[in-house]
Write an enzyme that holds these catalytic residues in place. Structure first.
Site, PDB file in Angstrom:
ATOM      1  CD  GLU A  64     103.643 -25.986  15.170  1.00 13.43           C
ATOM      2  OE1 GLU A  64     102.626 -25.325  14.914  1.00 13.43           O
ATOM      3  OE2 GLU A  64     103.738 -26.732  16.154  1.00 13.43           O
ATOM      4  CG  ASP A  65     106.393 -21.614  14.555  1.00 15.95           C
ATOM      5  OD1 ASP A  65     105.577 -22.296  13.920  1.00 15.95           O
ATOM      6  OD2 ASP A  65     106.099 -20.967  15.582  1.00 15.95           O
TER       7      ASP A  65
END
Length: 192
Positions: A64-65
């Protein structure tokens, strides 16, 4: 309860997670992001998690990051399919910019409700640590805290209440009870 035997794979995942998130900090304060990953991992291990679940806790925000599909493939090659499946189950979004908050949260709730027990364990540990942090930050900063978040008190309480409804169906009773206490404390703090 048997404790997980941690091997060199875990050590490699720890170093890999640190390198992926080395320039990232938590939303509030200048706290290195690895602190969150270590806290989530500790909760997973203390709940009796396996090495794959502990590795997934270290890497749960990586896709996600920190790089989306490229990072997912690196995780698959380094740590295997089981870890990738758990990380995927805990990933809200891997697109940038992220979809709107409510849409993302509704999708995440549906995803967690039908997820494997491994995904639910890592998710619960993640949200428990986030909730603990939010509670502490609210106690320190008061309403100033909301300048760091995209939504306010009502939406935050809705999300935590919805998560609690899902988590209480899992076998992780000790973590669920602590999560319930955090949610109740957030309600008391927000509604006072």
């Amino acid at each position: 309860m048997k404790s997980a035997k941690l091997t060199e794979r875990f050590e490699q995942a720890l170093v890999y997670a640190h390198r992926l998130h080395i320039n990232q900090t938590r939303k509030v304060g200048n706290i290195p992001y690895i602190s969150h990953l270590l806290s989530v991992t500790a909760l997973v291990l203390e709940a009796g998690g396996t090495e794959d679940e502990a590795i997934s806790a270290l890497l749960h925000d990586s896709v996600e990051d920190q790089g989306g599909e490229k990072t997912r493939e690196e995780i698959r090659q380094r740590f295997g399919e089981s870890v990738v499946n758990i990380v995927d189950g805990c990933t809200e979004s891997e697109t940038y910019p992220k979809p709107p908050w409510k849409e993302r949260k509704l999708r995440y709730l549906a995803q967690i409700e039908t997820a494997s027990s491994s995904v639910q364990l890592v998710s619960l540990a993640d949200k428990l640590h986030n909730g603990r942090s939010l509670l502490w930050e609210c106690q320190q900063l008061g309403d100033e805290i909301w300048k760091f978040f995209p939504v306010g008190k009502a939406e935050t309480l809705w999300f935590y209440d919805s998560l609690l409804q899902i988590y209480q169906k899992t076998p992780y009773l000790k973590l669920v009870e602590e999560f319930r206490q955090v949610v109740n404390s957030l309600h008391s703090l927000f509604l006072s």
